[in-house]
Design a protein around this motif. Structure first.
Motif, PDB file in Angstrom:
ATOM      1  N   LEU A  42       0.557  -1.241   0.217  1.00 32.41           N
ATOM      2  CA  LEU A  42       0.111  -0.083   0.308  1.00 32.41           C
ATOM      3  C   LEU A  42       0.655   1.355  -0.085  1.00 32.41           C
ATOM      4  O   LEU A  42       1.304   1.593   1.279  1.00 32.41           O
ATOM      5  CB  LEU A  42      -1.223  -0.034   1.554  1.00 32.41           C
ATOM      6  CG  LEU A  42      -1.822  -0.543   1.208  1.00 32.41           C
ATOM      7  CD1 LEU A  42      -2.527  -1.213   2.337  1.00 32.41           C
ATOM      8  CD2 LEU A  42      -2.436  -1.292   0.517  1.00 32.41           C
ATOM      9  N   GLU A  43       0.642   2.260  -1.187  1.00 32.57           N
ATOM     10  CA  GLU A  43       0.965   3.607  -0.894  1.00 32.57           C
ATOM     11  C   GLU A  43       0.604   4.247  -2.344  1.00 32.57           C
ATOM     12  O   GLU A  43       1.004   3.709  -2.875  1.00 32.57           O
ATOM     13  CB  GLU A  43       2.229   3.685  -0.631  1.00 32.57           C
ATOM     14  CG  GLU A  43       3.015   5.071  -0.498  1.00 32.57           C
ATOM     15  CD  GLU A  43       3.778   5.296  -2.199  1.00 32.57           C
ATOM     16  OE1 GLU A  43       4.598   6.265  -1.887  1.00 32.57           O
ATOM     17  OE2 GLU A  43       3.673   4.978  -2.654  1.00 32.57           O
ATOM     18  N   VAL A  44      -0.203   4.869  -1.918  1.00 32.61           N
ATOM     19  CA  VAL A  44      -0.589   6.259  -3.242  1.00 32.61           C
ATOM     20  C   VAL A  44      -0.587   7.124  -3.196  1.00 32.61           C
ATOM     21  O   VAL A  44       1.011   7.969  -3.368  1.00 32.61           O
ATOM     22  CB  VAL A  44      -1.776   5.535  -3.619  1.00 32.61           C
ATOM     23  CG1 VAL A  44      -2.448   6.416  -5.096  1.00 32.61           C
ATOM     24  CG2 VAL A  44      -2.163   4.048  -3.701  1.00 32.61           C
ATOM     25  N   TYR A  89       3.394 -10.946  -4.017  1.00 30.40           N
ATOM     26  CA  TYR A  89       3.285  -9.637  -3.500  1.00 30.40           C
ATOM     27  C   TYR A  89       2.133  -9.138  -4.811  1.00 30.40           C
ATOM     28  O   TYR A  89       2.856  -9.550  -6.202  1.00 30.40           O
ATOM     29  CB  TYR A  89       4.962  -8.883  -3.590  1.00 30.40           C
ATOM     30  CG  TYR A  89       5.778  -9.880  -2.657  1.00 30.40           C
ATOM     31  CD1 TYR A  89       5.412  -8.789  -1.357  1.00 30.40           C
ATOM     32  CD2 TYR A  89       6.660 -10.822  -3.038  1.00 30.40           C
ATOM     33  CE1 TYR A  89       6.195  -9.207  -0.188  1.00 30.40           C
ATOM     34  CE2 TYR A  89       6.556 -10.971  -1.434  1.00 30.40           C
ATOM     35  CZ  TYR A  89       7.309 -10.869  -0.441  1.00 30.40           C
ATOM     36  OH  TYR A  89       7.649 -10.971   0.594  1.00 30.40           O
ATOM     37  N   GLU A  90       1.755  -8.171  -4.499  1.00 26.61           N
ATOM     38  CA  GLU A  90       0.709  -7.215  -5.119  1.00 26.61           C
ATOM     39  C   GLU A  90       0.504  -5.680  -4.873  1.00 26.61           C
ATOM     40  O   GLU A  90       0.513  -5.640  -3.367  1.00 26.61           O
ATOM     41  CB  GLU A  90      -0.493  -8.023  -5.615  1.00 26.61           C
ATOM     42  CG  GLU A  90      -1.153  -7.958  -4.555  1.00 26.61           C
ATOM     43  CD  GLU A  90      -2.754  -8.273  -4.059  1.00 26.61           C
ATOM     44  OE1 GLU A  90      -3.395  -8.288  -3.713  1.00 26.61           O
ATOM     45  OE2 GLU A  90      -2.331  -9.448  -5.222  1.00 26.61           O
ATOM     46  N   PHE A  91       0.834  -5.025  -5.907  1.00 25.38           N
ATOM     47  CA  PHE A  91       0.292  -3.638  -5.562  1.00 25.38           C
ATOM     48  C   PHE A  91      -0.642  -2.836  -5.700  1.00 25.38           C
ATOM     49  O   PHE A  91      -2.016  -3.515  -5.903  1.00 25.38           O
ATOM     50  CB  PHE A  91       1.246  -2.663  -6.561  1.00 25.38           C
ATOM     51  CG  PHE A  91       2.748  -3.126  -6.485  1.00 25.38           C
ATOM     52  CD1 PHE A  91       3.167  -2.394  -5.638  1.00 25.38           C
ATOM     53  CD2 PHE A  91       3.032  -3.433  -7.202  1.00 25.38           C
ATOM     54  CE1 PHE A  91       4.927  -2.016  -5.522  1.00 25.38           C
ATOM     55  CE2 PHE A  91       4.439  -3.683  -7.555  1.00 25.38           C
ATOM     56  CZ  PHE A  91       5.410  -3.144  -7.310  1.00 25.38           C
ATOM     57  N   ALA A  96       2.028   4.171  -8.504  1.00 19.69           N
ATOM     58  CA  ALA A  96       3.093   5.273  -9.111  1.00 19.69           C
ATOM     59  C   ALA A  96       4.110   4.110  -8.581  1.00 19.69           C
ATOM     60  O   ALA A  96       4.925   3.952  -7.862  1.00 19.69           O
ATOM     61  CB  ALA A  96       2.807   6.539  -8.632  1.00 19.69           C
ATOM     62  N   GLU A  97       5.427   4.675  -9.865  1.00 17.71           N
ATOM     63  CA  GLU A  97       6.483   4.125 -10.403  1.00 17.71           C
ATOM     64  C   GLU A  97       7.296   5.266  -9.562  1.00 17.71           C
ATOM     65  O   GLU A  97       8.122   4.423  -8.596  1.00 17.71           O
ATOM     66  CB  GLU A  97       6.843   4.563 -12.168  1.00 17.71           C
ATOM     67  CG  GLU A  97       8.257   4.658 -12.135  1.00 17.71           C
ATOM     68  CD  GLU A  97       8.349   2.524 -12.005  1.00 17.71           C
ATOM     69  OE1 GLU A  97       9.576   2.628 -11.887  1.00 17.71           O
ATOM     70  OE2 GLU A  97       7.532   1.952 -12.004  1.00 17.71           O
ATOM     71  N   GLU A  98       7.026   6.680  -9.747  1.00 23.02           N
ATOM     72  CA  GLU A  98       8.037   6.889  -8.626  1.00 23.02           C
ATOM     73  C   GLU A  98       7.090   7.508  -6.822  1.00 23.02           C
ATOM     74  O   GLU A  98       5.886   7.467  -7.120  1.00 23.02           O
ATOM     75  CB  GLU A  98       8.857   8.670  -8.783  1.00 23.02           C
ATOM     76  CG  GLU A  98       9.634   7.560 -10.505  1.00 23.02           C
ATOM     77  CD  GLU A  98      10.902   7.293 -10.138  1.00 23.02           C
ATOM     78  OE1 GLU A  98      11.184   7.295  -9.115  1.00 23.02           O
ATOM     79  OE2 GLU A  98      11.159   6.500 -11.252  1.00 23.02           O
TER      80      GLU A  98
END
Length: 143
Positions: A42-44, A89-91, A96-98
């Motif tokens: 997690l992290e968006v 592992y799944e996003f 985002a890429e960066e």
């Protein structure tokens, strides 16, 4: 297996230190069955823009305090995916890429860390009601 309830769903910070710890505990041991070894990274976005669909639709920022210190800058998504590949592992959708959160000239306040942590926990427990969820993080979220 050991008399403790095991989580049905796992969430992890995108920081390599947290993902390595999760791997060591849940993959390199026999605590979970192989088909249960799945974690959502997690992290968006937490841009605070009122019309940001990413902020409104995702679990936000499962990570410690950010800004200024390069150790708090996460790796690019492609690097994380190469080191921690599917299917384990799944996003989270929209990842985002960066790193869209970390800023070299701004350190997040402790109060903001608490706000983010509460928002993440509220969302997880609302979304996963009735399941045993575990959030793995390399540091204590609430300080």
């Amino acid at each position: 297996k050991y008399g403790l309830p095991l989580p049905d769903k796992h969430y992890a910070s995108p920081m390599r230190r947290a993902l390595r710890t999760w791997h060591e505990i849940f993959v390199n041991s026999d605590i979970l069955e192989p088909d249960q070894r799945r974690v959502t990274i997690l992290e968006v976005c937490f841009c605070r823009e009122p019309h940001c669909t990413v902020c409104r639709s995702s679990l936000q920022n499962l990570r410690e305090e950010y800004g200024e210190h390069t150790c708090d800058l996460r790796s690019p998504r492609s690097v994380i995916a190469q080191t921690f590949p599917p299917p384990i592992y799944e996003f989270e959708e929209g990842f985002a890429e960066e790193d869209v959160i970390w800023k070299p000239d701004e350190r997040e306040t402790k109060e903001h860390v608490k706000e983010r942590a509460k928002a993440v926990l509220d969302r997880i427990f609302a979304q996963d009601e009735g399941t045993c969820a575990r959030i793995h993080h390399s540091y204590a979220l609430l300080g």
